[in-house]
Design a protein around this motif. Structure first.
Motif, PDB file in Angstrom:
ATOM      1  N   ASP A  41       0.830  -1.206   0.000  1.00 35.26           N
ATOM      2  CA  ASP A  41       0.000   0.000   0.000  1.00 35.26           C
ATOM      3  C   ASP A  41       0.865   1.257   0.000  1.00 35.26           C
ATOM      4  O   ASP A  41       0.503   2.270  -0.617  1.00 35.26           O
ATOM      5  N   ALA A  42       2.002   1.205   0.694  1.00 35.93           N
ATOM      6  CA  ALA A  42       2.916   2.351   0.698  1.00 35.93           C
ATOM      7  C   ALA A  42       3.437   2.616  -0.704  1.00 35.93           C
ATOM      8  O   ALA A  42       3.580   3.765  -1.129  1.00 35.93           O
ATOM      9  N   LEU A  44       1.885   1.948  -3.531  1.00 34.85           N
ATOM     10  CA  LEU A  44       0.809   2.527  -4.335  1.00 34.85           C
ATOM     11  C   LEU A  44       0.674   4.021  -4.057  1.00 34.85           C
ATOM     12  O   LEU A  44       0.486   4.821  -4.984  1.00 34.85           O
ATOM     13  N   LYS A  45       0.791   4.416  -2.785  1.00 34.57           N
ATOM     14  CA  LYS A  45       0.678   5.833  -2.445  1.00 34.57           C
ATOM     15  C   LYS A  45       1.909   6.608  -2.907  1.00 34.57           C
ATOM     16  O   LYS A  45       1.817   7.756  -3.346  1.00 34.57           O
ATOM     17  N   TRP A  46       3.069   5.974  -2.794  1.00 29.05           N
ATOM     18  CA  TRP A  46       4.307   6.605  -3.258  1.00 29.05           C
ATOM     19  C   TRP A  46       4.257   6.841  -4.761  1.00 29.05           C
ATOM     20  O   TRP A  46       4.609   7.916  -5.254  1.00 29.05           O
ATOM     21  N   SER A  47       3.794   5.856  -5.524  1.00 25.49           N
ATOM     22  CA  SER A  47       3.788   5.969  -6.979  1.00 25.49           C
ATOM     23  C   SER A  47       2.766   7.000  -7.460  1.00 25.49           C
ATOM     24  O   SER A  47       2.886   7.522  -8.558  1.00 25.49           O
ATOM     25  N   ALA A  48       1.766   7.305  -6.602  1.00 25.31           N
ATOM     26  CA  ALA A  48       0.745   8.276  -6.989  1.00 25.31           C
ATOM     27  C   ALA A  48       1.048   9.685  -6.461  1.00 25.31           C
ATOM     28  O   ALA A  48       0.355  10.643  -6.808  1.00 25.31           O
ATOM     29  N   ALA A  49       2.096   9.813  -5.636  1.00 28.65           N
ATOM     30  CA  ALA A  49       2.391  11.091  -4.999  1.00 28.65           C
ATOM     31  C   ALA A  49       3.164  12.021  -5.922  1.00 28.65           C
ATOM     32  O   ALA A  49       3.800  11.594  -6.892  1.00 28.65           O
ATOM     33  N   ARG A  51       6.218  13.490  -6.150  1.00 28.83           N
ATOM     34  CA  ARG A  51       7.496  13.289  -5.476  1.00 28.83           C
ATOM     35  C   ARG A  51       8.441  14.478  -5.614  1.00 28.83           C
ATOM     36  O   ARG A  51       9.458  14.546  -4.937  1.00 28.83           O
ATOM     37  N   TYR A  60       9.333  10.231   4.370  1.00 29.33           N
ATOM     38  CA  TYR A  60       8.021  10.229   3.715  1.00 29.33           C
ATOM     39  C   TYR A  60       7.456   8.815   3.635  1.00 29.33           C
ATOM     40  O   TYR A  60       6.293   8.570   3.977  1.00 29.33           O
ATOM     41  N   ILE A  64       4.196   6.949   5.543  1.00 23.93           N
ATOM     42  CA  ILE A  64       3.110   6.232   4.875  1.00 23.93           C
ATOM     43  C   ILE A  64       2.936   4.848   5.476  1.00 23.93           C
ATOM     44  O   ILE A  64       1.829   4.434   5.833  1.00 23.93           O
ATOM     45  N   GLU A  68      -0.227   3.179   7.558  1.00 18.94           N
ATOM     46  CA  GLU A  68      -0.872   1.969   7.050  1.00 18.94           C
ATOM     47  C   GLU A  68      -0.872   0.880   8.124  1.00 18.94           C
ATOM     48  O   GLU A  68      -1.873   0.191   8.341  1.00 18.94           O
TER      49      GLU A  68
END
Length: 307
Positions: A41-42, A44-49, A51, A60, A64, A68
């Motif tokens: 899940d981290a 997925l959030k990293w790839s959508a952030a 950066r 960071y 996350i 989670e």
């Protein structure tokens, strides 16, 4: 788990911290499967952030995965409270820093993880981030989205709680390994007297079958009873496995020597030990719930160091 990271342009940055993220999540959650899910899940959030606005990827990403893990721990609490028999952490095979650094091994030990189960989710996260990974209270406050005074208070409560319930002895790994090897030989040979020599008089055996396999639903206390329990391993059929087909090996589990019991087609249990200042066994954790043995059954060794 499915690898969502391969080939992504941000994979390299994430992979630099992936071991750290699993190490944090596992200590907060006590289960490898949930820790892997938190890491995924981290990602997925990293790839959508965005950066370009991230000054410190390590902080960071740790923020996350900490959140989670906290959410997962809160939702898991009810299930653990209604669990059949004692709830023990999910064991993992370890290597790397855990075998080289006393802090890493101690901080992922079954005994400490059991104590961490008695903390609130916030106290547990703060304790792990401060005492194990040496983040400052200001950093942790941002990670868990609480005020710094609240985080300091949670950290002080957690440290006092752990110190009261987890006396710390200087761990001599060579002594631990020798005692584990002797225990293995004695239990394999059904030698009650040899087992008695290794056990503290008030040794406690905790067994976790989760209602899936037959295990003691309450702690087994006393050297005589515990020695008899393990001496019988080589003489009785267990979960349909004949004594001749049961094999055991000495492996590193959660940063310390432990025993892995297997049948012809599956892992059936792990056994880990906690020692007193004289090197006698004071606590034994026996995990036999098949749902909790997947991490050791797949043979993956986790480097759960603190960097």
């Amino acid at each position: 788990m499915t690898d969502l990271f391969s080939g992504h342009p941000d994979q390299q940055v994430f992979d630099e911290h992936r071991r750290l993220l699993f190490s944090v999540a596992y200590r907060v959650l006590g289960t490898a499967a949930d820790a892997e899910d938190a890491v995924q899940d981290a990602w997925l959030k990293w790839s959508a952030a965005d950066r370009s606005r991230v000054a410190d990827p390590k902080a960071y990403l740790t923020r996350i995965v900490s959140n989670e893990a906290l959410e997962r721990l809160r939702s898991a609490r009810h299930k653990r409270e209604t669990y059949v028999g004692p709830w023990l952490p999910e064991p993992i095979l370890t290597g790397g820093d855990a075998s080289e650094t006393a802090l890493a091994g101690e901080s992922v030990s079954m005994a400490l993880l059991v104590v961490l189960e008695t903390l609130s989710p916030l106290e547990r996260a703060v304790f792990v981030l401060k005492e194990v990974f040496a983040f400052g209270y200001g950093e942790i406050a941002e990670m868990v989205e609480r005020s710094e005074p609240a985080v300091r208070q949670a950290g002080h409560r957690a440290r006092a709680h752990v110190q009261a319930r987890r006396p710390r002895f200087e761990a001599d790994r060579a002594q631990q390994r020798q005692a584990t090897e002797r225990f293995f030989a004695a239990s394999s040979g059904g030698d009650v007297n040899a087992l008695m020599e290794l056990l503290s008089p008030d040794v406690t055996l905790w067994t976790d079958g989760g209602g899936k396999v037959r295990q003691a639903l309450r702690p087994v206390v006393g050297a005589t009873t515990v020695a008899g329990w393990f001496a019988a391993i080589g003489t009785v059929t267990y979960q349909g496995i004949e004594p001749a087909d049961m094999r055991a090996e000495l492996v590193e589990i959660n940063g310390a020597p432990g025993l892995l019991f297997s049948g012809p087609d599956r892992v059936v249990a792990t056994v880990t030990f906690d020692f007193d200042a004289e090197g006698r066994i004071v606590t034994i954790h026996n995990v036999a719930n098949p749902d909790k043995l997947r991490a050791v059954a797949d043979g993956t060794r986790h480097d759960i160091g603190t960097r």
